[in-house]
Scaffold this motif. Structure first.
Motif, PDB file in Angstrom:
ATOM      1  N   PRO A 298      13.463  12.012   6.275  1.00  0.00           N
ATOM      2  CA  PRO A 298      12.507  12.629   7.202  1.00  0.00           C
ATOM      3  C   PRO A 298      11.057  12.305   6.829  1.00  0.00           C
ATOM      4  O   PRO A 298      10.677  12.379   5.667  1.00  0.00           O
ATOM      5  N   VAL A 299      10.275  11.944   7.844  1.00  0.00           N
ATOM      6  CA  VAL A 299       8.843  11.687   7.658  1.00  0.00           C
ATOM      7  C   VAL A 299       8.133  13.035   7.572  1.00  0.00           C
ATOM      8  O   VAL A 299       8.334  13.903   8.418  1.00  0.00           O
ATOM      9  N   ILE A 300       7.309  13.221   6.534  1.00  0.00           N
ATOM     10  CA  ILE A 300       6.548  14.468   6.419  1.00  0.00           C
ATOM     11  C   ILE A 300       5.058  14.264   6.661  1.00  0.00           C
ATOM     12  O   ILE A 300       4.343  15.204   6.952  1.00  0.00           O
ATOM     13  N   ALA A 301       4.599  12.999   6.555  1.00  0.00           N
ATOM     14  CA  ALA A 301       3.194  12.682   6.832  1.00  0.00           C
ATOM     15  C   ALA A 301       3.091  11.192   7.127  1.00  0.00           C
ATOM     16  O   ALA A 301       3.882  10.392   6.626  1.00  0.00           O
ATOM     17  N   TRP A 302       2.101  10.841   7.969  1.00  0.00           N
ATOM     18  CA  TRP A 302       1.906   9.439   8.309  1.00  0.00           C
ATOM     19  C   TRP A 302       0.442   9.177   8.616  1.00  0.00           C
ATOM     20  O   TRP A 302      -0.326  10.091   8.889  1.00  0.00           O
ATOM     21  N   THR A 303       0.070   7.907   8.570  1.00  0.00           N
ATOM     22  CA  THR A 303      -1.270   7.485   8.944  1.00  0.00           C
ATOM     23  C   THR A 303      -1.245   6.023   9.345  1.00  0.00           C
ATOM     24  O   THR A 303      -0.413   5.257   8.858  1.00  0.00           O
ATOM     25  N   ILE A 304      -2.133   5.673  10.228  1.00  0.00           N
ATOM     26  CA  ILE A 304      -2.326   4.282  10.622  1.00  0.00           C
ATOM     27  C   ILE A 304      -3.466   3.722   9.776  1.00  0.00           C
ATOM     28  O   ILE A 304      -4.464   4.403   9.531  1.00  0.00           O
ATOM     29  N   ILE A 305      -3.310   2.503   9.326  1.00  0.00           N
ATOM     30  CA  ILE A 305      -4.373   1.840   8.573  1.00  0.00           C
ATOM     31  C   ILE A 305      -5.297   1.169   9.593  1.00  0.00           C
ATOM     32  O   ILE A 305      -4.871   0.318  10.371  1.00  0.00           O
ATOM     33  N   ASP A 306      -6.554   1.594   9.594  1.00  0.00           N
ATOM     34  CA  ASP A 306      -7.534   1.061  10.537  1.00  0.00           C
ATOM     35  C   ASP A 306      -8.899   1.007   9.864  1.00  0.00           C
ATOM     36  O   ASP A 306      -8.972   1.014   8.632  1.00  0.00           O
ATOM     37  N   ALA A 307      -9.954   0.986  10.630  1.00  0.00           N
ATOM     38  CA  ALA A 307     -11.310   0.843  10.093  1.00  0.00           C
ATOM     39  C   ALA A 307     -11.725   2.013   9.203  1.00  0.00           C
ATOM     40  O   ALA A 307     -12.709   1.908   8.478  1.00  0.00           O
ATOM     41  N   ARG A 308     -10.989   3.115   9.243  1.00  0.00           N
ATOM     42  CA  ARG A 308     -11.336   4.276   8.411  1.00  0.00           C
ATOM     43  C   ARG A 308     -10.898   4.104   6.970  1.00  0.00           C
ATOM     44  O   ARG A 308     -11.282   4.886   6.102  1.00  0.00           O
ATOM     45  N   SER A 309     -10.090   3.100   6.693  1.00  0.00           N
ATOM     46  CA  SER A 309      -9.614   2.863   5.321  1.00  0.00           C
ATOM     47  C   SER A 309      -9.761   1.385   4.975  1.00  0.00           C
ATOM     48  O   SER A 309      -9.877   0.530   5.854  1.00  0.00           O
ATOM     49  N   ARG A 310      -9.757   1.114   3.680  1.00  0.00           N
ATOM     50  CA  ARG A 310      -9.948  -0.254   3.189  1.00  0.00           C
ATOM     51  C   ARG A 310      -8.830  -0.595   2.218  1.00  0.00           C
ATOM     52  O   ARG A 310      -8.594   0.142   1.254  1.00  0.00           O
ATOM     53  N   HIS A 311      -8.125  -1.693   2.474  1.00  0.00           N
ATOM     54  CA  HIS A 311      -7.101  -2.175   1.559  1.00  0.00           C
ATOM     55  C   HIS A 311      -7.784  -2.622   0.274  1.00  0.00           C
ATOM     56  O   HIS A 311      -8.641  -3.509   0.291  1.00  0.00           O
ATOM     57  N   THR A 312      -7.451  -1.983  -0.843  1.00  0.00           N
ATOM     58  CA  THR A 312      -8.149  -2.239  -2.100  1.00  0.00           C
ATOM     59  C   THR A 312      -7.620  -3.447  -2.862  1.00  0.00           C
ATOM     60  O   THR A 312      -8.344  -4.006  -3.685  1.00  0.00           O
ATOM     61  N   GLY A 313      -6.363  -3.800  -2.653  1.00  0.00           N
ATOM     62  CA  GLY A 313      -5.758  -4.865  -3.448  1.00  0.00           C
ATOM     63  C   GLY A 313      -5.367  -4.406  -4.840  1.00  0.00           C
ATOM     64  O   GLY A 313      -4.990  -5.219  -5.680  1.00  0.00           O
ATOM     65  N   ASN A 314      -5.457  -3.098  -5.096  1.00  0.00           N
ATOM     66  CA  ASN A 314      -5.126  -2.561  -6.417  1.00  0.00           C
ATOM     67  C   ASN A 314      -3.639  -2.673  -6.765  1.00  0.00           C
ATOM     68  O   ASN A 314      -3.279  -2.644  -7.935  1.00  0.00           O
ATOM     69  N   THR A 315      -2.798  -2.764  -5.756  1.00  0.00           N
ATOM     70  CA  THR A 315      -1.357  -2.873  -5.965  1.00  0.00           C
ATOM     71  C   THR A 315      -0.845  -4.062  -5.178  1.00  0.00           C
ATOM     72  O   THR A 315      -1.267  -4.289  -4.045  1.00  0.00           O
ATOM     73  N   ARG A 316       0.067  -4.802  -5.779  1.00  0.00           N
ATOM     74  CA  ARG A 316       0.689  -5.921  -5.077  1.00  0.00           C
ATOM     75  C   ARG A 316       2.155  -5.591  -4.855  1.00  0.00           C
ATOM     76  O   ARG A 316       2.864  -5.231  -5.782  1.00  0.00           O
ATOM     77  N   HIS A 317       2.599  -5.713  -3.612  1.00  0.00           N
ATOM     78  CA  HIS A 317       3.996  -5.484  -3.265  1.00  0.00           C
ATOM     79  C   HIS A 317       4.658  -6.845  -3.037  1.00  0.00           C
ATOM     80  O   HIS A 317       4.217  -7.612  -2.180  1.00  0.00           O
ATOM     81  N   ILE A 318       5.692  -7.105  -3.812  1.00  0.00           N
ATOM     82  CA  ILE A 318       6.450  -8.344  -3.679  1.00  0.00           C
ATOM     83  C   ILE A 318       7.684  -8.040  -2.836  1.00  0.00           C
ATOM     84  O   ILE A 318       8.479  -7.164  -3.171  1.00  0.00           O
ATOM     85  N   VAL A 319       7.829  -8.754  -1.729  1.00  0.00           N
ATOM     86  CA  VAL A 319       8.939  -8.556  -0.806  1.00  0.00           C
ATOM     87  C   VAL A 319       9.637  -9.898  -0.598  1.00  0.00           C
ATOM     88  O   VAL A 319       8.984 -10.868  -0.194  1.00  0.00           O
ATOM     89  N   ARG A 320      10.919  -9.952  -0.884  1.00  0.00           N
ATOM     90  CA  ARG A 320      11.712 -11.176  -0.758  1.00  0.00           C
ATOM     91  C   ARG A 320      11.022 -12.359  -1.431  1.00  0.00           C
ATOM     92  O   ARG A 320      10.954 -13.457  -0.874  1.00  0.00           O
TER      93      ARG A 320
END
Length: 95
Positions: free
Chosen positions: A12-34
């Motif tokens: 179950p989703v308990i909270a959500w947000t859309i990433i838009d101009a109100r936030s900035r991707h910091t690059g502090n974490t790298r996610h490796i996928v496939r």
């Protein structure tokens, strides 16, 4: 972007947000996928994993999960989200 789901997979989703101009991707974490580096998420969702903590999901525009991290508390999940996307703390929508 589609409206968020009530569940991601079986969780179950308990909270959500859309990433838009109100936030900035910091690059502090790298996610490796496939074997490759995942780009910034379009949205984030926090889901309850029964009595075993919370998952912070990075999602695409269709609310498909791209990557996730596990956290003991909602506060920990929100702190990780802020570490990855500066400003996102002010944009959570609680379900």
């Amino acid at each position: 972007m589609l409206a968020p789901l009530e569940r991601l997979g079986s969780l179950p989703v308990i909270a959500w947000t859309i990433i838009d101009a109100r936030s900035r991707h910091t690059g502090n974490t790298r996610h490796i996928v496939r074997g490759g580096l995942a780009g910034p998420a379009a949205a984030l969702a926090i889901c309850r994993n029964g009595d075993d903590g919370f998952h912070l999901f990075s999602c695409d525009e269709q609310w498909q999960t791209v990557s996730d991290t596990w956290h003991e508390t909602v506060d920990d999940a929100e702190a990780q989200a802020e570490f990855e996307y500066e400003g996102v703390s002010a944009t959570w929508i609680t379900v």
